[in-house]
Design a protein around this motif. Sequence first.
Motif, PDB file in Angstrom:
ATOM      1  N   TYR A   1      -6.009   3.469  -6.069  1.00  0.00           N
ATOM      2  CA  TYR A   1      -6.168   2.053  -5.726  1.00  0.00           C
ATOM      3  C   TYR A   1      -5.982   1.129  -6.921  1.00  0.00           C
ATOM      4  O   TYR A   1      -5.925  -0.089  -6.748  1.00  0.00           O
ATOM      5  CB  TYR A   1      -7.538   1.808  -5.090  1.00  0.00           C
ATOM      6  CG  TYR A   1      -7.544   2.046  -3.596  1.00  0.00           C
ATOM      7  CD1 TYR A   1      -7.362   0.995  -2.699  1.00  0.00           C
ATOM      8  CD2 TYR A   1      -7.719   3.325  -3.084  1.00  0.00           C
ATOM      9  CE1 TYR A   1      -7.358   1.225  -1.332  1.00  0.00           C
ATOM     10  CE2 TYR A   1      -7.708   3.561  -1.720  1.00  0.00           C
ATOM     11  CZ  TYR A   1      -7.526   2.507  -0.857  1.00  0.00           C
ATOM     12  OH  TYR A   1      -7.506   2.740   0.498  1.00  0.00           O
ATOM     13  N   THR A   2      -5.913   1.684  -8.105  1.00  0.00           N
ATOM     14  CA  THR A   2      -5.766   0.834  -9.293  1.00  0.00           C
ATOM     15  C   THR A   2      -4.564   1.264 -10.128  1.00  0.00           C
ATOM     16  O   THR A   2      -4.491   0.968 -11.310  1.00  0.00           O
ATOM     17  CB  THR A   2      -7.035   0.883 -10.165  1.00  0.00           C
ATOM     18  OG1 THR A   2      -7.267   2.237 -10.598  1.00  0.00           O
ATOM     19  CG2 THR A   2      -8.241   0.393  -9.402  1.00  0.00           C
TER      20      THR A   2
ATOM     21  N   VAL B   1     -14.748   2.220   0.509  1.00  0.00           N
ATOM     22  CA  VAL B   1     -13.569   1.583  -0.074  1.00  0.00           C
ATOM     23  C   VAL B   1     -13.341   0.221   0.564  1.00  0.00           C
ATOM     24  O   VAL B   1     -13.000  -0.760  -0.114  1.00  0.00           O
ATOM     25  CB  VAL B   1     -12.323   2.477   0.106  1.00  0.00           C
ATOM     26  CG1 VAL B   1     -11.060   1.745  -0.343  1.00  0.00           C
ATOM     27  CG2 VAL B   1     -12.480   3.770  -0.677  1.00  0.00           C
TER      28      VAL B   1
ATOM     29  N   THR C   1       0.810  -1.221   0.000  1.00  0.00           N
ATOM     30  CA  THR C   1       0.000   0.000   0.000  1.00  0.00           C
ATOM     31  C   THR C   1       0.843   1.270   0.000  1.00  0.00           C
ATOM     32  O   THR C   1       0.370   2.326  -0.430  1.00  0.00           O
ATOM     33  CB  THR C   1      -0.935   0.028   1.216  1.00  0.00           C
ATOM     34  OG1 THR C   1      -0.147   0.001   2.422  1.00  0.00           O
ATOM     35  CG2 THR C   1      -1.875  -1.160   1.206  1.00  0.00           C
TER      36      THR C   1
ATOM     37  N   THR D   1      -7.608   0.686   4.834  1.00  0.00           N
ATOM     38  CA  THR D   1      -8.534   1.721   4.358  1.00  0.00           C
ATOM     39  C   THR D   1      -8.796   2.776   5.427  1.00  0.00           C
ATOM     40  O   THR D   1      -9.054   3.937   5.106  1.00  0.00           O
ATOM     41  CB  THR D   1      -9.877   1.112   3.926  1.00  0.00           C
ATOM     42  OG1 THR D   1     -10.458   0.401   5.027  1.00  0.00           O
ATOM     43  CG2 THR D   1      -9.677   0.154   2.760  1.00  0.00           C
TER      44      THR D   1
ATOM     45  N   ARG E   1      -0.296   5.278   0.481  1.00  0.00           N
ATOM     46  CA  ARG E   1      -1.461   5.523  -0.364  1.00  0.00           C
ATOM     47  C   ARG E   1      -2.411   6.554   0.237  1.00  0.00           C
ATOM     48  O   ARG E   1      -3.012   7.348  -0.493  1.00  0.00           O
ATOM     49  CB  ARG E   1      -2.207   4.212  -0.624  1.00  0.00           C
ATOM     50  CG  ARG E   1      -3.329   4.349  -1.622  1.00  0.00           C
ATOM     51  CD  ARG E   1      -3.770   3.000  -2.131  1.00  0.00           C
ATOM     52  NE  ARG E   1      -4.081   2.066  -1.066  1.00  0.00           N
ATOM     53  CZ  ARG E   1      -4.196   0.755  -1.255  1.00  0.00           C
ATOM     54  NH1 ARG E   1      -4.012   0.231  -2.441  1.00  0.00           N
ATOM     55  NH2 ARG E   1      -4.506  -0.041  -0.244  1.00  0.00           N
TER      56      ARG E   1
ATOM     57  N   LEU F   1     -13.086  -3.321  -1.438  1.00  0.00           N
ATOM     58  CA  LEU F   1     -11.884  -4.161  -1.349  1.00  0.00           C
ATOM     59  C   LEU F   1     -12.212  -5.548  -0.804  1.00  0.00           C
ATOM     60  O   LEU F   1     -11.658  -6.555  -1.262  1.00  0.00           O
ATOM     61  CB  LEU F   1     -10.841  -3.494  -0.459  1.00  0.00           C
ATOM     62  CG  LEU F   1     -10.050  -2.330  -1.058  1.00  0.00           C
ATOM     63  CD1 LEU F   1      -9.007  -1.843  -0.063  1.00  0.00           C
ATOM     64  CD2 LEU F   1      -9.384  -2.731  -2.362  1.00  0.00           C
TER      65      LEU F   1
ATOM     66  N   GLU G   1      -0.149  -2.073  -8.554  1.00  0.00           N
ATOM     67  CA  GLU G   1      -0.715  -1.948  -7.196  1.00  0.00           C
ATOM     68  C   GLU G   1      -1.867  -2.917  -6.999  1.00  0.00           C
ATOM     69  O   GLU G   1      -2.994  -2.653  -7.397  1.00  0.00           O
ATOM     70  CB  GLU G   1      -1.194  -0.522  -7.002  1.00  0.00           C
ATOM     71  CG  GLU G   1      -2.044  -0.307  -5.818  1.00  0.00           C
ATOM     72  CD  GLU G   1      -1.322   0.461  -4.733  1.00  0.00           C
ATOM     73  OE1 GLU G   1      -1.780   0.292  -3.602  1.00  0.00           O
ATOM     74  OE2 GLU G   1      -0.365   1.161  -4.966  1.00  0.00           O
TER      75      GLU G   1
END
Length: 216
Positions: free
Chosen positions: A100-101, A162, A68, A128, A71, A166, A105
């Motif tokens: 997130y994309t 989120v 992560t 998150t 992020r 996920l 990643e």
Amino acid sequence: MTTRRAGLREQKKQATREALRTAALRLALERGPDNVRVDDIAEAAGVSPRTYNNYFSSREQAIVAAVTGEREARVAAAVAGRPAGVGLADAVIEAIVDQYTAPGEPGRDALLLITTRPMLRDAFVETTGAIEHPLTDAIAERLGDADPHTARVLAASVAAAVRVALEQWLQTTAASATAGGLVVLSGSLPDLLRGALAPLAPALDAAEERARRQAS
């Protein structure tokens, strides 16, 4: 001089965190996460176990941190950096989807590791929560709202959405992992994120409109 020292300390802390999370993921991929101890990660990063505990509370947290990165800061910066003409809802949703994309990643090997280990899946989803506070600041700055509760509630709602996306993505992807170690990505993460965040768009739009009226 005080500011410079503080900056150097922060750089050193960041370098230590990076060394720990990089070592954690490398060892987990080489040995399997169940065969990696906190002491192993600390030794590989060149620090003491006590120093390790100042940064991470578990090996799972360190392994996931390698995936992560920072992020939460990138999400907040992306929201703050959207042009003023872009509505708050669009700014938040696009920032989340982009960060997130992003390419790589997570990497396929890291994804296999995370999706096939329940404790790593849980740790990955728990990250998150880290976006809430920096996102609160970014939303509050865009709203220019004296009431900090609005931005905090909106940011917490985004983090929850989120998390839901996920969880669904990881569960379906984990179910697709084959015995041969292949991962078939199940479902579109961008679509899942957009779908989970869509119900929040009216609230984000309403907060922005209210802030605009108060400022006029």
